[in-house]
Design an enzyme around this catalytic site. Structure first.
Site, PDB file in Angstrom:
ATOM      1  N   ARG A  93       0.803  -1.370   0.169  1.00 28.89           N
ATOM      2  CA  ARG A  93       0.051   0.199   0.053  1.00 28.89           C
ATOM      3  C   ARG A  93       1.042   1.313   0.001  1.00 28.89           C
ATOM      4  NH1 ARG A  93      -2.325   0.750   6.063  1.00 28.89           N
ATOM      5  NH2 ARG A  93      -0.635  -0.270   7.276  1.00 28.89           N
ATOM      6  N   GLY A 126      -4.896  -1.471  -0.310  1.00 26.37           N
ATOM      7  CA  GLY A 126      -3.899  -0.709  -0.749  1.00 26.37           C
ATOM      8  C   GLY A 126      -4.031   0.801   0.118  1.00 26.37           C
ATOM      9  N   ARG A 183      14.696  -2.829   3.825  1.00 24.04           N
ATOM     10  CA  ARG A 183      14.613  -3.367   5.217  1.00 24.04           C
ATOM     11  C   ARG A 183      15.394  -4.784   5.206  1.00 24.04           C
ATOM     12  NH1 ARG A 183       8.569  -2.237   5.656  1.00 24.04           N
ATOM     13  NH2 ARG A 183       8.274  -0.579   3.755  1.00 24.04           N
ATOM     14  N   ASP A 252      10.582  -7.548   8.328  1.00 24.76           N
ATOM     15  CA  ASP A 252      10.203  -6.422   7.277  1.00 24.76           C
ATOM     16  C   ASP A 252       9.885  -5.057   7.774  1.00 24.76           C
ATOM     17  OD1 ASP A 252       7.955  -8.147   8.194  1.00 24.76           O
ATOM     18  OD2 ASP A 252       6.847  -6.647   7.389  1.00 24.76           O
ATOM     19  N   ASN A 253       9.907  -4.718   9.175  1.00 25.82           N
ATOM     20  CA  ASN A 253       9.879  -3.458   9.495  1.00 25.82           C
ATOM     21  C   ASN A 253      11.177  -2.893  10.269  1.00 25.82           C
ATOM     22  OD1 ASN A 253       7.166  -3.407   8.981  1.00 25.82           O
ATOM     23  ND2 ASN A 253       6.351  -4.299  10.991  1.00 25.82           N
TER      24      ASN A 253
HETATM   25  P1  AMP Z   1       2.738  -3.938   8.105  1.00 21.89           P
HETATM   26  O1  AMP Z   1       2.021  -4.569   9.294  1.00 21.89           O
HETATM   27  O2  AMP Z   1       2.116  -2.589   7.989  1.00 21.89           O
HETATM   28  O3  AMP Z   1       4.160  -3.824   8.350  1.00 21.89           O
HETATM   29  O4  AMP Z   1       2.262  -4.492   6.820  1.00 21.89           O
HETATM   30  C1  AMP Z   1       2.699  -5.975   6.248  1.00 21.89           C
HETATM   31  C2  AMP Z   1       2.338  -6.129   5.066  1.00 21.89           C
HETATM   32  O5  AMP Z   1       1.198  -5.969   4.792  1.00 21.89           O
HETATM   33  C3  AMP Z   1       3.139  -5.131   4.118  1.00 21.89           C
HETATM   34  O6  AMP Z   1       3.762  -6.048   2.850  1.00 21.89           O
HETATM   35  C4  AMP Z   1       2.285  -4.224   3.770  1.00 21.89           C
HETATM   36  O7  AMP Z   1       2.506  -3.599   2.488  1.00 21.89           O
HETATM   37  C5  AMP Z   1       1.033  -5.036   3.817  1.00 21.89           C
HETATM   38  N1  AMP Z   1      -0.313  -4.372   4.043  1.00 21.89           N
HETATM   39  C6  AMP Z   1      -0.587  -4.029   5.146  1.00 21.89           C
HETATM   40  N2  AMP Z   1      -1.881  -3.132   4.931  1.00 21.89           N
HETATM   41  C7  AMP Z   1      -2.188  -3.413   3.814  1.00 21.89           C
HETATM   42  C8  AMP Z   1      -3.222  -2.737   2.917  1.00 21.89           C
HETATM   43  N3  AMP Z   1      -4.490  -2.046   3.593  1.00 21.89           N
HETATM   44  N4  AMP Z   1      -3.554  -3.075   1.593  1.00 21.89           N
HETATM   45  C9  AMP Z   1      -2.373  -3.731   0.963  1.00 21.89           C
HETATM   46  N5  AMP Z   1      -1.295  -4.160   2.003  1.00 21.89           N
HETATM   47  C10 AMP Z   1      -1.175  -4.086   3.077  1.00 21.89           C
HETATM   48 MG    MG Z   2       5.612  -3.037   7.613  1.00 20.51          MG
END
Ligand code: AMP
Ligand code: MG
Length: 487
Positions: A93, A126, A183, A252-253
């Site tokens: 996203r 997204g 990352r 990944d973070n």
């Molecule tokens: P996060 O927990 O924000 O670090 O996200 C983990 C993974 O999920 C990453 O690959 C993000 O890009 C994906 N992601 C989180 N929220 C969304 C969303 N609303 N739409 C698409 N991908 C998402």
């Molecule tokens: Mg992330």
């Protein structure tokens, strides 16, 4: 100062090609409008802060228009999430809009979060909602102001675009700035998909752009890994010293630059609680406050595994061994400063540990305790603070050791000590309930609170007239706000 169309682009990551990222255009938000902008972050791009108020600014960072030189890309990466390996993640996203150089020669990635679906969106829409965008904005800028390495945030753009979470909310975008968006999970992706050539290209890219001094070393990749270990040890020491809980320390973070990155259900401690879990989906407490220290090492080990094609296992192990001692040294140094000490004694670690235990047992406000400790001469400050502790005798015993320690410490005046302590002990931190108040107002269209909070938090060590309400313990409703990942 530059106009918005005068940025100097140099899209080096985009030029690595399609194995690393995919060209995707942002999906515009309906009726984009400025929620908040950071003048300090705008200065990083040499932009005049007044530009934030222009309609073209909201259109640009709301995904409607783009610079001709921008090459928006969704990056691919993978990572260990809650300890298990997920073979493919990526910018689901967010988009790397482009990479620019500022007048000082610094390289900044422009990353637009909430920009719509990409090939890595999996089941997601997204999008990012207003509340999570505001939280990321406030946290990045507040951490930076505290001296904690972090990605930065240029602005939040709000909209009328409906986005479904537990209920209908509105979409927003946050423009994130970082010297790199690479990352740990980028390295893991190419390692586990067995793409050694691309992995070498990625390593060379990071070395060249972000760790050029390591190229002078006999083993450049090892020098780079060592530096990453050192930076992470220092960053996590600062988190622990200031009571910051990240909440989702998946690999990944974790940034390859050792900066705080990807804000989700983060929190600053109100009451001191070593076992605090800020992410209500983290049932096991993997990312609890005190676990952040060993998890930092776990994450670095996961990166080390992905670097085994370049560096011997023995050398990687040796570098990993630096983490804990470095962490402890940075942490103790910071805590000494928070206590007003300028010298080191063997028992200082025990002094800190005893204090934290007393705070834990009494639910003492972590930030305000240190601030008040520096308000007055030590002997007087501890008599005022003792009322906050249930175990008075325990606190008195600690206070006696502390005041004696302060007396031995140095010969600066009380005024000097107070100034020194206030310079490291913030009066204002981003408490969850303060963020929540700003979000509630913003959701009904009033952005004044988020702007004011941002401004207060940009000078956390300076007492600001008329801002007493930002330096209070949370009200009952604000103590146990549950923050989830679904943002
Ligand atoms: P996060 O927990 O924000 O670090 O996200 C983990 C993974 O999920 C990453 O690959 C993000 O890009 C994906 N992601 C989180 N929220 C969304 C969303 N609303 N739409 C698409 N991908 C998402
Ligand atoms: Mg992330």
């Amino acid at each position: 100062m530059k106009a918005l169309d005068e940025l100097t682009f140099d899209n080096r990551f985009a030029r690595l090609g399609d194995a690393f990222s995919t060209h995707v255009l942002p999906e515009p938000l309906d009726e984009p409008r400025l929620v908040v902008a950071s003048p300090a972050a705008m200065a990083l791009l040499d932009l005049d802060p007044a530009l934030a108020e222009t309609p073209v600014f909201a259109e640009l960072f709301g995904g409607h228009t783009l610079w001709a030189e921008a090459e928006p890309r969704a990056m691919v990466y993978s990572g260990h999430q809650f300890g298990g390996y997920t073979p493919q993640l990526g910018d689901g996203r967010g988009l790397l809009l482009g990479e620019v150089y500022n007048a000082a020669g610094e390289h900044w990635d422009l990353h637009l979060k909430g920009a719509g679906q990409t090939p890595y969106s999996r089941m997601g829409d997204g999008r990012a909602v207003l509340r999570s965008s505001i939280r990321e904005f406030l946290a990045s800028e507040a951490l930076h102001a505290l001296g904690i390495p972090s990605s930065r945030a240029l602005c939040v753009i709000g909209s009328n675009t409906p986005v479904w979470r537990e209920k209908q909310e509105r979409g927003a975008m946050v423009l994130r700035l970082a010297n790199s968006h690479i990352r740990f999970g980028h390295f893991e992706y190419f390692y586990y998909t067995k793409k050694p050539e691309q992995q070498a290209e990625l390593a060379e890219h990071v070395l060249k752009l972000h760790y050029p001094e390591c190229r002078e070393q006999p083993e450049p990749y090892l020098a780079m890994f060592r530096e990453i270990v050192e930076r992470n040890a220092e960053m996590i020491a600062k988190w622990q010293a200031y009571g910051f809980c990240h909440g989702v320390m998946n690999t990944d973070n974790m940034s390859i630059l050792g900066i705080t990155f990807d804000f989700g259900p983060f929190a600053f401690l109100d009451d001191f609680d070593a076992h605090f879990i800020c992410n209500h989906s983290d049932h096991e407490g993997r990312y609890s406050f005190s676990n952040q220290v060993p998890i930092g090492q776990w994450n670095l080990s996961a990166l080390a595994q992905a670097l085994t094609p370049f560096i011997s296992v023995d050398a990687l192990k040796e570098a990993l061994g630096l983490y804990l001692p470095l962490y402890q040294a940075h942490y103790l140094d910071l805590m000494r400063r928070r206590l007003g000490l300028t010298t080191a004694e063997d028992d200082d670690q025990a002094l800190v540990e005893r204090l934290l235990k007393l705070m834990q047992n009494s639910g003492v406000d972590y930030t305000l305790f240190f601030r008040r400790l520096g308000d007055e001469p030590a002997a007087l400050a501890v008599t005022r603070l003792r009322d906050d502790f249930v175990d008075r005798a325990g606190f008195d015993a600690w206070a006696e050791v502390y005041t004696a320690r302060i007396a031995r410490d140095g010969d600066d005046t009380e005024t000097q000590r107070r100034a020194r302590m206030h310079a490291v002990n913030p009066l204002y931190i981003l408490r969850n309930y303060l963020a929540q108040n700003a979000i509630t107002a913003a959701e009904s269209g009033d952005y004044s609170e988020v702007r004011r909070l941002h401004e207060v938090l940009s000078k956390p060590f300076e007492e600001q007239a008329g801002m007493e309400q930002y330096a209070q313990r949370p009200p009952d409703w604000g103590k146990h706000l549950e923050i989830s990942c679904s943002s």
